[in-house]
Design a protein around this motif. Structure first.
Motif: not given
Length: 520
Positions: A202, A115-116, A355, A373, A351
């Motif tokens: 998430r 995840f970012d 999103y 992504s 990612l």
């Protein structure tokens, strides 16, 4: 003449490997040697059809092409094998054993999701480990996740177990299953359905991204596609040693071992139609292959638009095909490095900061966003033989709009590729990547159109929304031309290896085995 007449009047069938000399049977031509075409060809040849595959490229595999450079071997397309028993079943149809042709091994984890914000989720098969990953992010979501799994089981039992091999050739077939689809709330998109069970943002992403693997937008793909999660939990994520190309090669050898013929560099120019039925396939080199059955594993839209004259198409006209909604495309960079990165998993999802917004950019606005992504494939983590000693082989994939976005990919591809490679130069990913780069190849949406003959440069053909699924998709049996059939991503059940391999099994309804005579 109908297919049924051909089958009933035939007296012999081509022998399988080791059964003695082959005798003439109904002639089948399969256009395209992707996994759908290979599966259809093996089934037809095993049933007694004299089957020839026509592949326009210099290697078999279609989207599962293989590139080789500087000692690196790159799978061009699909890299994730789920439901491996479908390939075992295909081998059994041919009277063979899959293990004699290819070795398929499990991956663990299935995916690692970065995840970012710096958090990491290991997507694994073991239920206890998976729930531990959920608990890491939000303990309160464990119960919701269990309820989500139960929902996906119900969808899986109906949509895959019962319907993946089901023929939706008439509206009545769709009417039979409509009540079940309504009960399962199939009209609800995957992301919204996941969000009804899960609260952590998430985790909502981690449990809803899978439609992207078949070209779908999680914000509008039917919740039917939530079954992918259960499918992976049940059979796992696997890889073919030697790469996906090794699986292609194994199936080609299997097809040849049972008497089939494959021609490379053989581009179909026209499917000749006579009195409403297929008559022959005319090749670009001028040859004609007469056929009782033609199966297209090519792009459905371009099969109709380019290979069948307009006067033979009442339903799938150019205008209707243009109005269909096409799936996204992909931007892929294949690259090799002169060092290894032991900390990386085989499959990684990386990612970006957005999103929902990014998905809308790709599918709706059709713009190439500043962020992205990525899917990072590192096959040498499982099979080091795919690169020279001490080296690592990769491909990195970015979902992008199809050619309807109007981008000039020739002009922007180098800059976009460099941005992607630069984004990977983090300590937990591929540090100093560009300093260690040995080889690089770029594949854009334009290449999907020119090299793979994909309409609009779509990587998955029709977008998997409810109104383009099952009966609403182009049918496996052509509505316009008798004796013409379709397999692959553009027909039922859809994209992904389980879908395209299952599409060949759907043909069993119309193409039964050819009867053998005494002494055959």
């Amino acid at each position: 003449m109908s297919i049924e007449t051909v089958v009933d009047s035939n007296v012999d069938s081509p022998a399988r490997g080791g059964d003695g000399p082959a005798r003439p049977g109904p002639r089948a031509v399969v256009i395209g040697s992707g996994f759908g075409g290979l599966a259809a060809a093996i089934r037809l040849q095993a049933k007694g059809y004299a089957t020839t595959i026509l592949e326009m490229r210099d290697k078999p595999g279609g989207r599962a092409y293989v590139y080789e450079d500087e000692g690196f071997v790159f799978d061009a397309g699909p890299t994730i094998i789920t439901v491996p028993f479908l390939f075992d079943e295909l081998a059994e149809v041919a009277g063979k054993r899959l293990g004699d042709y290819v070795s398929i091994v499990p991956c663990d984890p299935y995916y690692r999701i970065y995840f970012d914000d710096g958090s990491v989720f290991d997507y694994v098969g073991d239920p206890d480990r998976f729930e531990a990953e959920i608990r890491k992010f939000n303990p309160d979501d464990v119960d919701g996740y269990r309820r989500f799994v139960e929902y996906t089981r119900k969808v899986f039992d109906r949509a895959f177990t019962d319907l993946a091999h089901h023929s939706f050739h008439s509206v009545w077939e769709m009417a039979k299953v409509a009540p079940d689809l309504m009960r399962l709330r199939a009209e609800v998109p995957v992301f919204r359905r996941v969000s009804q069970f899960i609260t952590d943002p998430r985790l909502r992403v981690a449990l809803s991204f899978e439609p992207l693997l078949i070209g779908g937008n999680p914000l509008r793909s039917s919740s039917i596609y939530a079954m992918i999660h259960y499918l992976e939990k049940t059979w796992g994520v696997h890889f073919a040693m030697g790469g996906t190309g090794a699986l292609v090669d194994g199936l080609v050898r299997m097809f040849r071992d049972i008497g089939g013929t494959i021609e490379l560099g053989a581009r179909a120019e026209e499917i000749e139609v006579e009195r409403g039925g297929v008559r022959a396939v005319r090749l670009a080199d001028g040859r004609r292959l007469e056929a009782d059955v033609v199966v297209s594993n090519g792009d459905v839209a371009n099969t109709y638009r380019k290979l069948i004259r307009p006067e033979h198409r009442r339903k799938w006209t150019d205008r209707r095909l243009e109005r269909m909604r096409y799936a996204m495309s992909l931007f892929v960079v294949y690259f090799g490095t002169d060092r290894t990165y032991e900390h990386l998993p085989h499959h990684a999802i990386i990612l970006g900061p957005r999103y929902e917004g990014l998905l809308r950019d790709i599918f709706d606005r059709k713009v190439v966003a500043d962020d992205f992504s990525l899917y990072l494939h590192t096959p040498t983590r499982t099979d080091p033989c795919l690169a020279p000693p001490g080296c690592e082989g990769f491909y990195v994939l970015s979902p992008v709009p199809h050619l309807g976005g109007g981008q000039d990919w020739d002009a922007i591809k180098e800059q976009y590729a460099d941005r992607i490679l630069a984004s990977l130069e983090k300590d937990h990913l591929v540090p100093d990547l560009r300093k260690h780069l040995v080889t690089k190849r770029i594949f854009t949406p334009k290449d999907f159109e020119t090299q793979l003959d994909a309409y609009m440069g779509s990587a998955f053909q029709f977008e998997p929304v409810l109104t383009q699924s099952a009966w609403f998709r182009p049918h496996n049996k052509s509505e316009d031309v008798e004796g013409l059939f379709f397999v692959g991503a553009g027909t039922h059940p859809g994209a992904g290896l389980p879908g395209v391999v299952s599409s060949a099994k759907v043909l069993d309804r119309w193409l039964p085995p050819v009867a053998r005579t005494e002494g055959a």
